[in-house]
Every structure is written in C-alpha cells, then in structure tokens.
Design an enzyme around this catalytic site. Structure first.
Site, PDB file in Angstrom:
ATOM      1  N   PHE A 130       0.849  -1.187   0.000  1.00 13.65           N
ATOM      2  CA  PHE A 130       0.000   0.000   0.000  1.00 13.65           C
ATOM      3  C   PHE A 130       0.881   1.232   0.000  1.00 13.65           C
ATOM      4  CE2 PHE A 130      -4.507   0.944   0.530  1.00 13.65           C
ATOM      5  CZ  PHE A 130      -5.073  -0.283   0.258  1.00 13.65           C
ATOM      6  N   GLN A 255      -7.849  14.600   3.245  1.00 14.45           N
ATOM      7  CA  GLN A 255      -7.148  13.778   2.266  1.00 14.45           C
ATOM      8  C   GLN A 255      -7.976  13.584   0.993  1.00 14.45           C
ATOM      9  OE1 GLN A 255      -6.385   9.249   2.810  1.00 14.45           O
ATOM     10  NE2 GLN A 255      -4.405  10.281   2.860  1.00 14.45           N
ATOM     11  N   HIS A 257      -8.105  11.197  -2.044  1.00 17.73           N
ATOM     12  CA  HIS A 257      -7.591   9.895  -2.476  1.00 17.73           C
ATOM     13  C   HIS A 257      -7.401   9.944  -3.986  1.00 17.73           C
ATOM     14  CE1 HIS A 257      -7.378   5.651  -3.359  1.00 17.73           C
ATOM     15  NE2 HIS A 257      -7.438   5.337  -2.079  1.00 17.73           N
ATOM     16  N   LEU A 267     -14.780   5.220  -4.924  1.00 18.92           N
ATOM     17  CA  LEU A 267     -13.383   4.847  -4.706  1.00 18.92           C
ATOM     18  C   LEU A 267     -12.968   3.556  -5.403  1.00 18.92           C
ATOM     19  CD1 LEU A 267     -11.053   5.990  -2.831  1.00 18.92           C
ATOM     20  CD2 LEU A 267     -11.457   3.951  -1.486  1.00 18.92           C
ATOM     21  N   GLU A 270      -6.573   1.760  -3.222  1.00 19.36           N
ATOM     22  CA  GLU A 270      -5.138   1.808  -3.476  1.00 19.36           C
ATOM     23  C   GLU A 270      -4.561   0.390  -3.534  1.00 19.36           C
ATOM     24  OE1 GLU A 270      -3.228   5.044  -1.215  1.00 19.36           O
ATOM     25  OE2 GLU A 270      -1.940   3.467  -0.451  1.00 19.36           O
ATOM     26  N   ARG A 301      -0.664   9.282  -0.585  1.00 13.16           N
ATOM     27  CA  ARG A 301      -1.786   9.783  -1.375  1.00 13.16           C
ATOM     28  C   ARG A 301      -1.682  11.258  -1.731  1.00 13.16           C
ATOM     29  NH1 ARG A 301      -6.365   6.424   1.974  1.00 13.16           N
ATOM     30  NH2 ARG A 301      -5.831   4.466   0.962  1.00 13.16           N
ATOM     31  N   HIS A 368     -11.671  12.174   0.676  1.00 13.60           N
ATOM     32  CA  HIS A 368     -11.706  10.834   1.244  1.00 13.60           C
ATOM     33  C   HIS A 368     -11.678  10.785   2.764  1.00 13.60           C
ATOM     34  CE1 HIS A 368     -11.189   6.539   1.192  1.00 13.60           C
ATOM     35  NE2 HIS A 368     -10.023   6.593   1.790  1.00 13.60           N
ATOM     36  N   ARG A 409      -2.865  10.889   5.978  1.00 14.02           N
ATOM     37  CA  ARG A 409      -2.931   9.514   6.485  1.00 14.02           C
ATOM     38  C   ARG A 409      -2.435   8.529   5.444  1.00 14.02           C
ATOM     39  NH1 ARG A 409      -6.530   5.363   5.778  1.00 14.02           N
ATOM     40  NH2 ARG A 409      -8.207   6.586   4.835  1.00 14.02           N
TER      41      ARG A 409
HETATM   42  C1  LIG Z   1     -14.804   3.997   0.277  1.00 14.94           C
HETATM   43  C2  LIG Z   1     -13.825   3.994   1.420  1.00 14.94           C
HETATM   44  C3  LIG Z   1     -12.810   3.051   1.458  1.00 14.94           C
HETATM   45  C4  LIG Z   1     -11.887   3.022   2.508  1.00 14.94           C
HETATM   46  N1  LIG Z   1     -10.908   2.085   2.530  1.00 14.94           N
HETATM   47  C5  LIG Z   1     -10.053   2.026   3.583  1.00 14.94           C
HETATM   48  C6  LIG Z   1      -9.076   1.002   3.686  1.00 14.94           C
HETATM   49  O1  LIG Z   1      -8.986   0.106   2.852  1.00 14.94           O
HETATM   50  N2  LIG Z   1      -8.241   1.011   4.740  1.00 14.94           N
HETATM   51  C7  LIG Z   1      -8.312   1.963   5.708  1.00 14.94           C
HETATM   52  O2  LIG Z   1      -7.534   1.914   6.643  1.00 14.94           O
HETATM   53  N3  LIG Z   1      -9.245   2.936   5.649  1.00 14.94           N
HETATM   54  C8  LIG Z   1     -10.123   2.987   4.621  1.00 14.94           C
HETATM   55  N4  LIG Z   1     -11.080   3.967   4.579  1.00 14.94           N
HETATM   56  C9  LIG Z   1     -11.228   4.867   5.727  1.00 14.94           C
HETATM   57  C10 LIG Z   1     -11.925   4.142   6.863  1.00 14.94           C
HETATM   58  O3  LIG Z   1     -12.819   3.205   6.347  1.00 14.94           O
HETATM   59  C11 LIG Z   1     -12.714   5.088   7.750  1.00 14.94           C
HETATM   60  O4  LIG Z   1     -11.937   6.197   8.093  1.00 14.94           O
HETATM   61  C12 LIG Z   1     -13.132   4.372   9.035  1.00 14.94           C
HETATM   62  O5  LIG Z   1     -13.765   3.158   8.725  1.00 14.94           O
HETATM   63  C13 LIG Z   1     -14.013   5.234   9.880  1.00 14.94           C
HETATM   64  O6  LIG Z   1     -14.523   4.462  10.931  1.00 14.94           O
HETATM   65  P1  LIG Z   1     -15.339   5.134  12.108  1.00 14.94           P
HETATM   66  O7  LIG Z   1     -15.752   4.056  13.025  1.00 14.94           O
HETATM   67  O8  LIG Z   1     -14.572   6.263  12.654  1.00 14.94           O
HETATM   68  O9  LIG Z   1     -16.615   5.787  11.392  1.00 14.94           O
HETATM   69  P2  LIG Z   1     -17.767   5.155  10.470  1.00 14.94           P
HETATM   70  O10 LIG Z   1     -17.517   3.762  10.090  1.00 14.94           O
HETATM   71  O11 LIG Z   1     -18.023   6.152   9.405  1.00 14.94           O
HETATM   72  O12 LIG Z   1     -19.003   5.118  11.448  1.00 14.94           O
HETATM   73  C14 LIG Z   1     -19.601   6.295  11.940  1.00 14.94           C
HETATM   74  C15 LIG Z   1     -20.736   5.901  12.848  1.00 14.94           C
HETATM   75  O13 LIG Z   1     -21.221   7.068  13.489  1.00 14.94           O
HETATM   76  C16 LIG Z   1     -22.614   7.056  13.480  1.00 14.94           C
HETATM   77  N5  LIG Z   1     -23.072   8.440  13.557  1.00 14.94           N
HETATM   78  C17 LIG Z   1     -22.647   9.528  12.859  1.00 14.94           C
HETATM   79  N6  LIG Z   1     -23.321  10.611  13.233  1.00 14.94           N
HETATM   80  C18 LIG Z   1     -24.167  10.214  14.206  1.00 14.94           C
HETATM   81  C19 LIG Z   1     -25.136  10.890  14.994  1.00 14.94           C
HETATM   82  N7  LIG Z   1     -25.393  12.181  14.852  1.00 14.94           N
HETATM   83  N8  LIG Z   1     -25.834  10.158  15.906  1.00 14.94           N
HETATM   84  C20 LIG Z   1     -25.612   8.831  16.045  1.00 14.94           C
HETATM   85  N9  LIG Z   1     -24.723   8.151  15.320  1.00 14.94           N
HETATM   86  C21 LIG Z   1     -24.008   8.854  14.416  1.00 14.94           C
HETATM   87  C22 LIG Z   1     -23.012   6.341  12.209  1.00 14.94           C
HETATM   88  O14 LIG Z   1     -24.284   5.761  12.354  1.00 14.94           O
HETATM   89  C23 LIG Z   1     -21.923   5.280  12.113  1.00 14.94           C
HETATM   90  O15 LIG Z   1     -22.325   4.126  12.811  1.00 14.94           O
HETATM   91  C24 LIG Z   1     -12.004   3.991   3.538  1.00 14.94           C
HETATM   92  C25 LIG Z   1     -13.014   4.923   3.505  1.00 14.94           C
HETATM   93  C26 LIG Z   1     -13.915   4.949   2.453  1.00 14.94           C
HETATM   94  C27 LIG Z   1     -14.956   6.029   2.435  1.00 14.94           C
END
Ligand SMILES: Cc1cc2nc3c(=O)[nH]c(=O)nc-3n(C[C@H](O)[C@H](O)[C@H](O)COP(=O)(O)OP(=O)(O)OC[C@H]3O[C@@H](n4cnc5c(N)ncnc54)[C@H](O)[C@@H]3O)c2cc1C
Length: 602
Positions: A130, A255, A257, A267, A270, A301, A368, A409
């Site tokens: 990566f 960021q 991507h 997306l 990568e 990135r 991203h 990142r």
């Molecule tokens: C398409 C894509 C591909 C990616 N691929 C990778 C990868 O291969 N490797 C990597 O390391 N990272 C990757 N990332 C980044 C990574 O996936 C995310 O940064 C990470 O999963 C975020 O996790 P999180 O738990 O912080 O938030 P999220 O998984 O976004 O979860 C947020 C949670 O908060 C809740 N929420 C939000 N607002 C409220 C509210 N007001 N009240 C109640 N609940 C709320 C939602 O319901 C949800 O459950 C990718 C991101 C994307 C968009």
C-alpha cells in the site's frame, strides 16, 4: 412513568430518559470496537444513526496495516517511521508508535473474533503493498496490509457487530445524537452527563444519562462534491463538540484519495496499485516515475493526488476534456482482478462501463478522509485545550485526532486506528465509569435539541436544503480541494458565510415526526456548514504546504513557522459574519520522539 417501547427508560414530559454507564455514539469500526471492550464491564449502549452494518467502515476496501512480517521482513519501527513521514512530520510520534506496535494485536484480536482474512498458501494472514508503507525507512514498498479481498472494512464491521451481539450490547439504531450534555463546574471545568438523541422512527427525543461518553461518529467528506464518502458522513459528532465550545485539531487537513472514478468520486482502492496497477497519462506514460522515482505509484496519497492534478493542468490529461488520468490494471490479469479486487472491478464496469480487465479506468482524486477532528490524548480522552482532559469524554476513529495521521494519512492506517484507539477508548471509558458517579442532569437537558428541531420543522423559510448543500459542495471542490490559495479560500469563506445566513431561513417539506429524514438532512447540513467554515479558515491561516494541504501560493513546507497542530475554538457568536469574530486559532506542539523532520522524498 416507564415507557412501553423502552421498559428500562423513564418517560418524563415527552422525553425518554435512559441511564447507562457508557454510551457510545456511532456503530462504525471505532464505536463497535469500543463497545466490545466496554460491554463486559459496564452497562453499555451504542447509539447510532445508521443500522450498525451500514456504517462507512463497511465500505473500506483495501486493507489494515500491521507489521506482521508474514510475507516479507517487517517491523513496527518501520511502520512508525512510514506513518510519521507519510503524515509530513505533523504526526505525534508517541501516538504513531502505539498505533504501529498495537497493530499486531489488533489484527490478531480480529482474527480471533472470526474475521476471514485472505491467507498465504501456508495458512498465514496474507499481506499486500500500500502507498507509503516501506521496508527499512523508504528503501522499497513492503507488504504490510492485511486484507479480505477488497472488502476488508465490510468484514471488520460484520465481525465486530457479530461480537457485539454475542456480548448483548444494547443498540439504539437509527437514533441521531444531536447534543452532548455538559455541566460547567464552579472551577470552570466541563463535566459530561450524557447525550440527547432523536429517534428516526418516531421523532421522539431521548436523553441518555451516562458516566462515560465515547464519540465515534466518523468523517465529514460530504462537504465536498467529489467524494468517496457515504451520504451520511456529515460530521455530526465533530460539529456537536464544536458547538459545545470544545476545540478541534488540524481540521484544515483533508485527504484527497488519488483514485476516484472520474466524475463520480466512487473509490477504487489503493490496493489496486498495491497489486501492481499503474497510473498513466493520456500518452500512456507512467508519470509517477517522474514524481516519486523510488516507490512510484505507491507514494503517499497527497503526493500522488497532486501529481495527477498537475498532469491534467499541464495538458496531459486523457478523455475528451483531458480532465482525468488512467488507472491501468490490464496487465494484472482477470484472475487477480476477480479474486483480489472483485468489488472495484465491478464498480468500474457498473458506473463507467469500463472493464478493467481489458481497458484502463478513468480516475481523478476524490475527497476521502478527515485527518483532523476532536483532539484526544493517547488514551482517547477528549481535550478541552492542549492538555486538559474532559473527564468521561472520549473520541475514536475518523472523528478524532490523536494525532496519528498528521497532515496525510497512509492507506490502511485508518482501519488500524479505529481498532487500536477504539479499543483504548472502550477500556478507558469503563475504567472511568467504574470510578465516577453520574453527573446530575441539568434541568430539561433536551431543551436545545427540541428548539433546534422545532425551529426547522416549523420554519416558514424559503431556502431548500438540497440547494444550499449543492452550492457548498461545488464551491468546496472548486476552492478547497487538492490545490488551495489565499484567494480560493477567501472565495469559499464568502460563499460559506452567505450559505450560513441562508441556512437561517431553511425549511423542510415534511412537517411530520415519523421518519423525517428531510429534517435530519437539514440538521446535518448545519454541521457541514459549521465545519466547512473552520476548514477554510484554518486552511487560509496555514501559509505553507504540508501533506494534504497544498497551498499554491506557499508551495513549501515551512517547519520554522508551521510545524505545529492547529487548534480551533468557538469563541464568539457563531452567526457573526466574519470567522475572525467567532473562531480563534491557536497552536499545539507536535510530539517528536525519534524522527527529526526531513525532506520528504519517495
Ligand atoms: C470507500 C472507502 C474506502 C476506505 N478504505 C479504507 C481502507 O482500505 N483502509 C483503511 O484503513 N481505511 C479505509 N477507509 C477509511 C476508513 O474506512 C474510515 O476512516 C473508518 O472506517 C471510519 O470508521 P469510524 O468508526 O470512525 O466511522 P464510520 O464507520 O463512518 O461510522 C460512523 C458511525 O457514526 C454514526 N453516527 C454519525 N453521526 C451520528 C449521529 N449524529 N448520531 C448517532 N450516530 C451517528 C453512524 O451511524 C456510524 O455508525 C475507507 C473509507 C472509504 C470512504
């Protein structure tokens, strides 16, 4: 009075009151990893606006970094170095060390919970390359990303959810947290008493009285038009914290991507380049050889995204408008694409009608990941200034800024971050809940949310949410994307100001209570507008180029003046026209342990 819908809750003046030791807001990877730690030791609730397995973590494709060394030599110290250098030296190095060291256990935890990683022929967890992850301090790309095809996030989310269900964690699904209940003590310190949430199905308000509150609400890519982010990533949690007068850190760093499907932003992981795919310009040249001679397409990135935009600006773009470049996977062969990258192969076919097996895919950078967010220490405790902890308040995942990502990142470090710091938050939230008493709730804790909701529902205004949001997204893409200048940032600040004024006059067609997504989109737009203003203002203030923040008018990194984190505070009437009148920008030193800033060559 107890309620029939929620037997454990008390119904008072039309508001449901619940009591939990630990309340986690968000059921993505960070929230559920925290819940798995908190659940067994404390009465725990997860409040989430999405059904848990719809969280954006499930969209993550490529992998999760850990220096397991399963397929070639690797070590956590190399991973730490790559993270620090990848983040253009704005990373807090003590935090990066924790991230890289605890990565090994984080992967093994998931494996023990049942996650079906891809395997090597001899049965070990397989690993792939990566961007920015290297052997021996930048010598060559290293295989460090553990993965499950290109559905790694999906597997993580499902695995964590299954384990939460097994532990009997209480989920409040489709509940929108809209406020954090804080109490100001006589000594000026802030204490946390819980949250207020709106139940989507009924429109009822719920107060969750809690000893510990964990924010794990994800990112805010929806302030941009071209983005890989889900519709729901509107920065609610970060916005709530901001409105409470708590600071935000490094919010200007976003960021982009490199490989979003051109014109769409969807997306392509990568991981494709990790498996050997190559970026080419219109004439078929592998242009990354010019920008990053050692690791080429696997540079971090920020560097790849800038190089792509430069190719287009200098007339070497492809297509009728010469406005994109190509991701060439054709030499990988159908088998690799179908087995290791099946989802993105399908995305290209479905959304662009391009088959990656036989033709190159049009791509351009897509918004991203938010590097900045709610400042925390290494235990996940939220800070109210550079060092003061808000007792009982935690944040993890994309909404938080520890800071392990600095100004850029590395790919696969976010799935890692949510597991390492989600776990730490959960552990510390329980520890705190065991030692602390409930902070008494203030009189009518749901008052502010009720007023916010009613003002929008009953508004006789003339502004539509979709119009305002579209203007915001278009203008952020035009002015605050991969390349920024004083002028573009000033432009977009003007737009945001006028949008914030028009927002006062916003209305929704649906005046009902049940499933009023119209109303919630209006509230989400309010958070996006608040955050966009801080992003643009902090970006204009940082007169240097570093990581994801590229200022054409200040093209160099300026360590003498800007080797420090931005801390933004809400210090005045949020509706005052000039950000100067309500946002105060301050600084926080970067923690350096072993690595002195160097020129960033790849
Ligand atoms: C398409 C894509 C591909 C990616 N691929 C990778 C990868 O291969 N490797 C990597 O390391 N990272 C990757 N990332 C980044 C990574 O996936 C995310 O940064 C990470 O999963 C975020 O996790 P999180 O738990 O912080 O938030 P999220 O998984 O976004 O979860 C947020 C949670 O908060 C809740 N929420 C939000 N607002 C409220 C509210 N007001 N009240 C109640 N609940 C709320 C939602 O319901 C949800 O459950 C990718 C991101 C994307 C968009």
């Amino acid at each position: 009075m107890t309620s029939t819908a929620y037997p454990d809750a008390e119904l008072k003046d039309g508001v449901y009151y619940h009591q939990f030791d630990v309340v986690i807001v968000g059921a993505g990877g960070a929230g559920m990893r925290a819940a798995i730690e908190a659940g067994p030791g404390a009465k725990t609730a997860v409040v989430t606006k999405l059904y848990p397995t719809r969280s954006h973590t499930g969209a993550a494709q490529g992998g999760m970094a850990a220096a397991l060394g399963n397929v070639e030599e690797d070590g956590w110290e190399w991973h730490t170095f790559d993270t620090v250098k990848g983040g253009d030296y704005l990373v807090d190095q003590d935090a990066a060390e924790i991230l890289a060291k605890e990565a090994i256990d984080a992967v093994i935890d998931l494996e023990n919970m049942g996650l079906p990683f891809n395997r090597t022929p001899d049965g070990k967890i397989d690993q792939r390359r990566f961007g920015g992850h290297t052997r021996d301090h930048g010598q060559a790309p290293v295989r460090r990303a553990c993965y499950a095809a290109d559905r790694t996030g999906h597997m993580i989310l499902q695995t964590l959810y299954q384990n939460c269900v097994k532990l009997g964690i209480n989920f409040f699904n489709e509940f929108y947290a809209l406020d954090l209940i804080t109490v100001k003590e006589d000594d000026g310190s802030t204490k946390v008493a819980g949250i207020v949430a709106l139940e989507l199905a009924t429109g009822e308000l719920h107060v969750f009285h809690a000893k510990s509150v964990v924010f794990a609400t994800g990112g805010f890519g929806k302030m941009f038009k071209t983005t890989s982010n889900a519709h729901t990533l509107t920065g609610d949690g970060v916005g709530i914290i901001w409105r409470k007068g708590l600071p935000l850190e490094d919010i200007e760093f976003f960021q982009f991507h490199p490989t979003g499907l051109a014109g769409l932003g969807i997306l392509l992981t990568e991981g494709a380049r990790g498996e050997g795919a190559i970026l080419r310009n219109a004439s078929g040249e592998r242009f990354m050889e010019r920008y990053a001679p050692t690791i080429k397409d696997l540079a971090p990135r920020d560097i790849v995204a800038r190089s792509m935009v430069k190719e287009v600006l200098e007339g070497r773009g492809a297509g009728p408008e010469k406005d994109y470049v190509y991701l060439d996977c054709t030499h990988l062969g159908a088998e690799v694409l179908e087995t290791k990258l099946p989802d993105i192969t399908e995305f290209a076919r479905t959304y662009l009608g391009v088959d990656p097996v036989v033709e190159p895919v049009p791509v351009m950078p897509t918004a991203h990941y938010a590097m900045g967010g709610i400042p925390t220490n290494n235990d996940g405790e939220v800070l109210s200034d550079n060092s003061t902890v808000v007792p009982g308040l935690y944040a993890a995942g994309e909404c938080a800024c520890v800071s392990v990502h600095g100004s850029n990142r590395l790919g696969t470090n976010s799935l890692l971050d949510i597991n390492v710091f989600g776990k730490r938050c959960g552990q510390n939230a329980v520890k705190y809940a065991k030692s602390a008493d409930f902070v008494p709730l203030p009189e009518d804790p749901a008052k502010e949310v009720r007023e916010l909701v009613e003002s929008i529902r009953s508004s006789q205004g003339t502004e539509r949410v979709a119009d305002l949001r579209k203007t915001l997204q278009d203008e952020m893409d035009k002015n605050a994307q991969v390349f920024r200048t004083e002028e573009t940032l000033t432009n977009v600040m003007g737009t945001i100001h006028s949008l914030r004024q028009r927002y006062q006059n916003v209305y929704v067609d649906d005046k009902g209570k049940r499933f009023n997504t119209d109303l919630l989109e209006a509230i989400e737009l309010g958070f996006l507008l608040d955050l966009a203003e801080i992003v643009a203002y902090a970006a204009r203030n940082r007169k240097e180029s570093r990581g994801g923040h590229m200022r054409e008018d200040y093209p160099d990194r300026d360590d003498a003046n800007f080797m420090k984190h931005t801390m933004a505070y809400l210090t005045g009437d949020p509706h005052s026209p000039n950000p100067e009148d309500h946002i105060t920008l301050d600084w926080k030193p970067v923690v350096m342990t072993r690595y002195q800033p160097m020129e960033r060559k790849y």
